[in-house]
Structure formats: C-alpha cells, structure tokens
Scaffold this motif. Sequence first.
Motif, PDB file in Angstrom:
ATOM      1  N   TYR A 106       0.840  -1.191   0.000  1.00  0.00           N
ATOM      2  CA  TYR A 106       0.000   0.000   0.000  1.00  0.00           C
ATOM      3  C   TYR A 106       0.878   1.245   0.000  1.00  0.00           C
ATOM      4  O   TYR A 106       1.759   1.415   0.827  1.00  0.00           O
ATOM      5  CB  TYR A 106      -0.888  -0.021   1.245  1.00  0.00           C
ATOM      6  N   CYS A 107       0.622   2.127  -0.953  1.00  0.00           N
ATOM      7  CA  CYS A 107       1.354   3.392  -1.030  1.00  0.00           C
ATOM      8  C   CYS A 107       0.514   4.469  -0.345  1.00  0.00           C
ATOM      9  O   CYS A 107      -0.621   4.728  -0.745  1.00  0.00           O
ATOM     10  CB  CYS A 107       1.621   3.765  -2.485  1.00  0.00           C
ATOM     11  N   ALA A 156      10.456  -8.974   5.579  1.00  0.00           N
ATOM     12  CA  ALA A 156       9.726  -7.875   4.964  1.00  0.00           C
ATOM     13  C   ALA A 156      10.345  -7.564   3.608  1.00  0.00           C
ATOM     14  O   ALA A 156      11.447  -8.008   3.286  1.00  0.00           O
ATOM     15  CB  ALA A 156       9.767  -6.644   5.863  1.00  0.00           C
ATOM     16  N   VAL A 157       9.598  -6.823   2.815  1.00  0.00           N
ATOM     17  CA  VAL A 157      10.080  -6.395   1.509  1.00  0.00           C
ATOM     18  C   VAL A 157      10.002  -4.877   1.450  1.00  0.00           C
ATOM     19  O   VAL A 157       8.973  -4.290   1.797  1.00  0.00           O
ATOM     20  CB  VAL A 157       9.246  -7.010   0.371  1.00  0.00           C
ATOM     21  N   THR A 158      11.059  -4.249   1.032  1.00  0.00           N
ATOM     22  CA  THR A 158      11.042  -2.812   0.851  1.00  0.00           C
ATOM     23  C   THR A 158      11.358  -2.481  -0.602  1.00  0.00           C
ATOM     24  O   THR A 158      11.977  -3.249  -1.326  1.00  0.00           O
ATOM     25  CB  THR A 158      12.069  -2.102   1.750  1.00  0.00           C
ATOM     26  N   GLY A 159      10.907  -1.313  -1.001  1.00  0.00           N
ATOM     27  CA  GLY A 159      11.162  -0.862  -2.356  1.00  0.00           C
ATOM     28  C   GLY A 159      10.549   0.506  -2.534  1.00  0.00           C
ATOM     29  O   GLY A 159      10.271   1.198  -1.557  1.00  0.00           O
ATOM     30  N   THR A 160      10.309   0.874  -3.774  1.00  0.00           N
ATOM     31  CA  THR A 160       9.719   2.179  -4.022  1.00  0.00           C
ATOM     32  C   THR A 160       8.486   2.053  -4.893  1.00  0.00           C
ATOM     33  O   THR A 160       8.330   1.103  -5.649  1.00  0.00           O
ATOM     34  CB  THR A 160      10.723   3.119  -4.717  1.00  0.00           C
ATOM     35  N   CYS A 161       7.615   3.049  -4.780  1.00  0.00           N
ATOM     36  CA  CYS A 161       6.431   3.110  -5.614  1.00  0.00           C
ATOM     37  C   CYS A 161       6.846   3.517  -7.034  1.00  0.00           C
ATOM     38  O   CYS A 161       7.551   4.503  -7.200  1.00  0.00           O
ATOM     39  CB  CYS A 161       5.458   4.135  -5.028  1.00  0.00           C
ATOM     40  N   PRO A 162       6.403   2.766  -8.041  1.00  0.00           N
ATOM     41  CA  PRO A 162       6.792   3.095  -9.419  1.00  0.00           C
ATOM     42  C   PRO A 162       6.148   4.376  -9.925  1.00  0.00           C
ATOM     43  O   PRO A 162       6.583   4.934 -10.938  1.00  0.00           O
ATOM     44  CB  PRO A 162       6.319   1.879 -10.222  1.00  0.00           C
ATOM     45  N   VAL A 163       5.134   4.864  -9.235  1.00  0.00           N
ATOM     46  CA  VAL A 163       4.407   6.046  -9.700  1.00  0.00           C
ATOM     47  C   VAL A 163       4.951   7.325  -9.058  1.00  0.00           C
ATOM     48  O   VAL A 163       5.272   8.290  -9.733  1.00  0.00           O
ATOM     49  CB  VAL A 163       2.897   5.904  -9.424  1.00  0.00           C
ATOM     50  N   CYS A 164       5.059   7.317  -7.710  1.00  0.00           N
ATOM     51  CA  CYS A 164       5.437   8.540  -7.012  1.00  0.00           C
ATOM     52  C   CYS A 164       6.805   8.451  -6.344  1.00  0.00           C
ATOM     53  O   CYS A 164       7.327   9.460  -5.896  1.00  0.00           O
ATOM     54  CB  CYS A 164       4.375   8.915  -5.993  1.00  0.00           C
ATOM     55  N   GLY A 165       7.375   7.261  -6.268  1.00  0.00           N
ATOM     56  CA  GLY A 165       8.713   7.137  -5.706  1.00  0.00           C
ATOM     57  C   GLY A 165       8.767   7.031  -4.197  1.00  0.00           C
ATOM     58  O   GLY A 165       9.842   6.987  -3.627  1.00  0.00           O
ATOM     59  N   THR A 166       7.603   6.989  -3.567  1.00  0.00           N
ATOM     60  CA  THR A 166       7.564   6.837  -2.116  1.00  0.00           C
ATOM     61  C   THR A 166       8.053   5.449  -1.717  1.00  0.00           C
ATOM     62  O   THR A 166       7.840   4.480  -2.447  1.00  0.00           O
ATOM     63  CB  THR A 166       6.115   7.054  -1.613  1.00  0.00           C
ATOM     64  N   LYS A 167       8.707   5.392  -0.583  1.00  0.00           N
ATOM     65  CA  LYS A 167       9.194   4.105  -0.116  1.00  0.00           C
ATOM     66  C   LYS A 167       8.027   3.212   0.288  1.00  0.00           C
ATOM     67  O   LYS A 167       7.145   3.651   1.032  1.00  0.00           O
ATOM     68  CB  LYS A 167      10.122   4.311   1.078  1.00  0.00           C
TER      69      LYS A 167
END
Length: 46
Positions: free
Chosen positions: A5-6, A29-40
């Motif tokens: 969830y972003c 856990a898995v971390t990464g970034t939102c492909p749309v806004c770049g939020t973690k």
Amino acid sequence: MASAYCVKCRTKREIKDPKNVTLKNGKKAVTGTCPVCGTKLFKIGG
Ligand SMILES: [Zn+2]
C-alpha cells in the motif's frame, strides 16, 4: 511481483526494486519504491 500500500497514492502499487529484509524482531519484509510517485513502500511478509 510483490505489492504494497502506497500512502501517497492511497492505493496498492507494485513494489519497484523490491528488496528482502529481515526486521529486528526476525520477521521478513520487503522494501522498495512506488513506481508512480517514488515513495518508499514496505510490506511485511515477503
Ligand atoms: Zn505511490
């Protein structure tokens, strides 16, 4: 593909560049970034 969830988009997004991490309490856990806004993005249970 993992998704999380972003909070910025207020919807679920696929995690871009997902990385598997282990939390201090031993949970996965898995971390990464939102492909749309770049939020973690962060998802427990990878
Ligand atoms: Zn987003």
